[in-house]
Design an enzyme around this catalytic site. Structure first.
Site, PDB file in Angstrom:
ATOM      1  N   HIS A  36       0.797  -1.130  -0.131  1.00  0.00           N
ATOM      2  CA  HIS A  36      -0.009  -0.095   0.117  1.00  0.00           C
ATOM      3  C   HIS A  36       0.857   1.340   0.024  1.00  0.00           C
ATOM      4  O   HIS A  36       1.869   1.260   0.336  1.00  0.00           O
ATOM      5  CB  HIS A  36      -1.079  -0.032   1.276  1.00  0.00           C
TER       6      HIS A  36
HETATM    7  P1  TYD Z   1      -2.271  -4.530   7.720  1.00  0.00           P
HETATM    8  O1  TYD Z   1      -2.508  -3.281   7.346  1.00  0.00           O
HETATM    9  O2  TYD Z   1      -2.850  -5.655   7.140  1.00  0.00           O
HETATM   10  O3  TYD Z   1      -0.566  -4.775   7.805  1.00  0.00           O
HETATM   11  P2  TYD Z   1       0.332  -5.061   6.602  1.00  0.00           P
HETATM   12  O4  TYD Z   1       0.365  -3.515   6.040  1.00  0.00           O
HETATM   13  O5  TYD Z   1       1.504  -4.846   7.156  1.00  0.00           O
HETATM   14  O6  TYD Z   1       0.307  -5.901   5.823  1.00  0.00           O
HETATM   15  O7  TYD Z   1      -2.571  -4.474   9.382  1.00  0.00           O
HETATM   16  C1  TYD Z   1      -2.863  -5.791  10.021  1.00  0.00           C
HETATM   17  C2  TYD Z   1      -4.232  -5.431  10.744  1.00  0.00           C
HETATM   18  O8  TYD Z   1      -3.750  -4.418  12.122  1.00  0.00           O
HETATM   19  C3  TYD Z   1      -5.527  -4.869   9.989  1.00  0.00           C
HETATM   20  O9  TYD Z   1      -6.697  -5.460  10.645  1.00  0.00           O
HETATM   21  C4  TYD Z   1      -5.207  -3.340  10.510  1.00  0.00           C
HETATM   22  C5  TYD Z   1      -4.783  -3.399  11.796  1.00  0.00           C
HETATM   23  N1  TYD Z   1      -3.885  -2.116  12.255  1.00  0.00           N
HETATM   24  C6  TYD Z   1      -4.517  -1.404  13.236  1.00  0.00           C
HETATM   25  O10 TYD Z   1      -5.523  -1.508  13.831  1.00  0.00           O
HETATM   26  N2  TYD Z   1      -3.653  -0.355  13.676  1.00  0.00           N
HETATM   27  C7  TYD Z   1      -2.593  -0.077  12.746  1.00  0.00           C
HETATM   28  O11 TYD Z   1      -1.734   0.927  13.196  1.00  0.00           O
HETATM   29  C8  TYD Z   1      -2.150  -0.948  11.862  1.00  0.00           C
HETATM   30  C9  TYD Z   1      -0.697  -0.638  11.282  1.00  0.00           C
HETATM   31  C10 TYD Z   1      -2.765  -1.941  11.613  1.00  0.00           C
END
Ligand code: TYD
Length: 141
Positions: free
Chosen positions: A58
């Site tokens: 992303h």
């Molecule tokens: P995600 O965005 O999928 O991680 P990555 O981009 O590393 O693959 O995040 C995993 C889960 O955690 C998703 O359900 C969103 C949640 N999350 C939060 O609630 N707060 C945060 O600050 C972050 C980074 C993720």
């Protein structure tokens, strides 16, 4: 932040931190608006990542981030539509600064990797651009 400004930003910056070491070991300090160029609103860390996992995928509208592999190592693929780059984070003394227009993917996590992320904004799913086509529309001039 307008598009012209974003175009002028380098794809990523590695900031080398000062290590305050002595015979007892090492200590490193990160200060907001000093070591890294933003207010730190949020901190999270990624660990226990399976080796074959690739995550991220992303860009953002507003959020700036600083990534530090405080233990172990991982790689980061970056793409700001001008340049693509692979960065190896293999030291707690390296900080990778990500701008909102840096599409990023993290991979090749070592078993012991703890990837610390400092972010400029609170978590907001609306600030994520998870579709690469949309990312291109937003950031191509
Ligand atoms: P995600 O965005 O999928 O991680 P990555 O981009 O590393 O693959 O995040 C995993 C889960 O955690 C998703 O359900 C969103 C949640 N999350 C939060 O609630 N707060 C945060 O600050 C972050 C980074 C993720």
């Amino acid at each position: 932040m307008n598009k012209k400004y974003l175009k002028d930003i380098d794809i990523s910056k590695i900031i080398k931190v000062n290590v305050l070491g002595d015979e007892r070991g090492s200590l490193t300090v990160i200060e907001e608006n000093n070591t890294i160029p933003f207010d730190i609103k949020r901190v999270f860390y990624i660990y226990g990542t399976k080796n074959e996992v690739r995550r991220g995928f992303h860009g953002h509208y507003k959020t700036r981030q600083a990534l530090i592999s405080v233990a172990g190592s991982c790689k980061v693929h970056l793409d700001n539509l001008q340049r693509k780059k692979e960065v190896l984070l293999d030291s707690p003394e390296k900080i990778l600064l990500l701008e909102p227009n840096d599409w990023h993917e993290m991979y090749d996590f070592s078993k012991d990797c703890v990837l610390l992320v400092l972010a400029s904004h609170y978590y907001d799913p609306e600030d994520y651009i998870r579709d690469y086509e949309v990312f291109m529309e937003v950031y191509s001039s």
